[in-house]
Write an enzyme that holds these catalytic residues in place. Structure first.
Site, PDB file in Angstrom:
ATOM      1  N   LYS A 188     -19.045 -33.154 -47.710  1.00 14.37           N
ATOM      2  CA  LYS A 188     -18.278 -34.398 -47.580  1.00 14.37           C
ATOM      3  C   LYS A 188     -17.008 -34.130 -46.794  1.00 14.37           C
ATOM      4  CE  LYS A 188     -18.503 -38.697 -48.178  1.00 14.37           C
ATOM      5  NZ  LYS A 188     -19.609 -39.447 -47.601  1.00 14.37           N
ATOM      6  N   SER A 384     -23.429 -43.022 -45.969  1.00 11.73           N
ATOM      7  CA  SER A 384     -22.655 -43.130 -47.191  1.00 11.73           C
ATOM      8  C   SER A 384     -22.829 -44.520 -47.814  1.00 11.73           C
ATOM      9  CB  SER A 384     -21.184 -42.801 -46.935  1.00 11.73           C
ATOM     10  OG  SER A 384     -20.579 -42.281 -48.099  1.00 11.73           O
TER      11      SER A 384
END
Length: 587
Positions: A188, A384
């Site tokens: 991430k 996402s």
């Protein structure tokens, strides 16, 4: 004083009246004059493909209920694709010219446009392309043409793909301006620039993987159009063997080195127009407007709704550049309740955003799916939060070059404690309970607050992975292994089970019609954005009003505007985020 007050109120009243009268005239002009005419297409015409201002799939519908005004824009890529499809059978259109076109579209959007041009050529009509300079993405599109021209002193930027990420840890250490980061997922990397001074191996690995997948998809298409083996294209890119017109011609990337007047003369010959005469042209955007407003099929009762989710995900109504909770949920509800709508295609082109809003949209899709099929078509990116709202669809389509996945969450908190300390500024808190103050910009991040925030991040990550596992019929462990915030190209996502098929919006529509068991159908576009009068002044998309964003772009340039937009987005992010790891600008 009373006299002066009366004079002032009179002046203000006159000013307000003049403003209302002025904008009233503009609105009346837009209603009765703008867009009501049709473009006259003459016999033996050429469609000019100029797409510099086309960025979104969907132009948008806007309803200003306060003033009784409604506007539907037809300047999206979807409108362009429909126009090219119509031109294929339009006897007056003999070919398409791509002249010095500079694309603002993403790679997956360019692929959809390229495929439509490839289909257009099957009619026997020509596609010709001319460029003074070809960027890599422009060449990817233009290489579909029957004949590709290059200016004698022009060049082709053909060297493979790259992207660049900036890192700020040393800057934070030197200035005291810091971003506190709480995340889940080793990939991430939306927050990695605040934690490190250089790229992590994990981030380098994922970027290399999806850039390679995107390049392979582009090279494969160019190879088919130009009849050049992919291996040779890689050799050309590595050695910069298209850097001059002569090298580009030698390596078969182009067909002719010529000035623009020669290009126009060749089009005249194809049309059998006298050398001294001008040939007839039609602007693609004018033609798209006509097609969009004149091809409604009233005989077809069955419909398929296309709901466009484009831009960053956030709360509020949303618009053509942001996916808003209000417009998205309302669109799903309206499509669900309309008996004439037999299926829904959700067109996602989003890097993600608010985890909360993503979950609310996911829930609305879950309810809708019980009533009628929901199919997802992914554009340039559905990452996402963009993947979150797609994962529970009946079927997911992506292009090979679509950027997707990025299943992970994070939170960022700006912290000024060090910089205030450096300048002798002290902040004192008074609170009735231990955690009453929450988070302070001017104090080091409290261990308790970090723990609570980390718990929130972990909770949302677990929910996210569970949503994907349920929607994709996988186990939590299977999803977690390919999640961790990692980004994938569409071709890899297919292999991993994150998407079902490779294909564009047309393929998704065909699948939706088959699933809904309808042979003939028309499409209806959503969302319809509900706007206030004040939105007239702030980027509503109305044709007679320049938005604040467009004015800034004109003054400082698009590249500088993108930097400002990135800063604005970072400042506006509130709560836990499910958003694309970083801005990918493929070059």
């Amino acid at each position: 004083m009373k006299f002066l007050g009366n004079v002032l109120s009179t002046i203000v009243g006159l000013f307000v009246f003049c403003m209302l009268f002025f904008f009233g005239i503009l609105i009346i002009g837009a209603i009765f004059g703008g867009g009501s005419g049709t473009t006259y297409v003459e016999d033996n015409s050429v469609l000019e493909l100029n797409l510099e201002e086309v960025t979104n799939d969907y132009g948008g519908k806007f309803n200003f209920e306060e003033i009784g005004y409604y506007e539907a824009n037809h300047d999206g890529l979807t409108d362009v694709l429909k126009a090219i499809e119509a031109a294929k059978t339009d006897e007056k259109i003999k070919g398409i010219s791509i002249l010095n076109n500079t694309l603002a579209l993403g790679v997956a959007q360019t692929k959809a446009l390229r495929d439509q041009l490839e289909d257009f050529k099957k009619s026997g009509k020509f596609v010709m392309a001319y460029g003074n300079v070809y960027s890599q993405k422009d060449y990817y599109l233009n290489s579909v043409a029957n004949t590709v021209y290059l200016n004698p002193v022009g060049e082709i930027d053909f060297k493979g793909l790259s992207t660049e990420v900036m890192y700020f840890k040393d800057f934070q250490d030197k200035t005291g301006l810091k971003m506190e980061v709480i995340r889940h997922g080793k990939y991430k990397s939306a927050v990695e620039p605040f934690l490190l001074s250089e790229m992590s191996p994990e981030n380098r690995d994922q970027i290399t993987t999806f850039l390679t997948s995107i390049w392979n998809a582009m090279a494969s298409d160019i190879s088919k159009s130009r009849n050049i083996p992919v291996a040779q294209l890689n050799t050309i890119a590595t050695g910069l063997l298209a850097r001059t017109p002569e090298l580009a011609l030698q390596n078969k990337l182009i067909d002719k080195i010529a000035y623009e007047d020669v290009y126009h003369d060749d089009i005249k010959k194809a049309l059998k127009v006298d050398a001294d005469d001008d040939y007839k042209t039609v602007n693609i955007m004018d033609y798209a407007q006509d097609i969009a407003t004149s091809t409604s099929d009233f005989k077809t009762k069955d419909k398929i709704a296309i709901i466009y989710a484009q831009g960053e995900i956030g709360s509020g109504e949303g618009d053509i550049n942001t996916v808003g909770e209000g417009s998205m949920r309302r669109s799903l509800q309206e499509a669900r309740k309309d008996d004439d709508i037999k299926a829904i295609v959700l067109r996602v082109n989003s890097p993600g955003g608010s985890a909360l809003t993503s979950d609310l949209i996911w829930r609305e899709i879950e309810i809708t799916k019980k009533v009628k099929p929901v199919i997802v078509s992914m554009g340039n990116l559905a990452a996402s939060g963009g993947y979150y709202i797609a994962c529970n669809a009946n079927q997911i389509f992506a292009e090979s070059s679509t950027i997707t996945g990025s299943i992970g969450v994070f939170g960022t908190l700006p912290n000024l404690s060090q910089v205030t300390k450096n300048y002798g500024i002290n902040s004192e808190l008074v609170e009735t309970h231990e955690n009453a103050s929450g988070y302070s910009l001017f104090k080091p991040l409290d261990d308790n607050f970090r723990q609570f925030t980390q718990e929130s991040v972990e909770h949302i990550y677990n929910v996210f992975v569970t949503r994907v596992a349920t929607g994709r019929k996988m186990t939590f462990a299977q999803v977690d292994a390919i999640a961790q915030g990692r980004v994938w190209a569409g071709s890899d996502a297919l292999r991993l089970g994150l998407v079902d098929k490779i294909g564009g919006l047309d393929a998704a529509l065909a699948y939706a019609s088959n699933l809904a068991k309808v042979k003939e159908y028309s499409t209806v576009d959503y969302p319809k954005y509900e706007k206030d009068f004040k939105d007239l002044f702030g980027g509503s998309g109305l044709p007679f009003m320049k938005s604040r964003e467009n004015l800034i772009k004109e003054e400082i340039g698009i590249e500088n505007y993108k930097i400002i937009e990135q800063i604005r987005k970072m400042n506006s992010q509130k709560g836990v985020q499910a958003i694309m790891p970083f801005e990918v600008n493929v070059k």
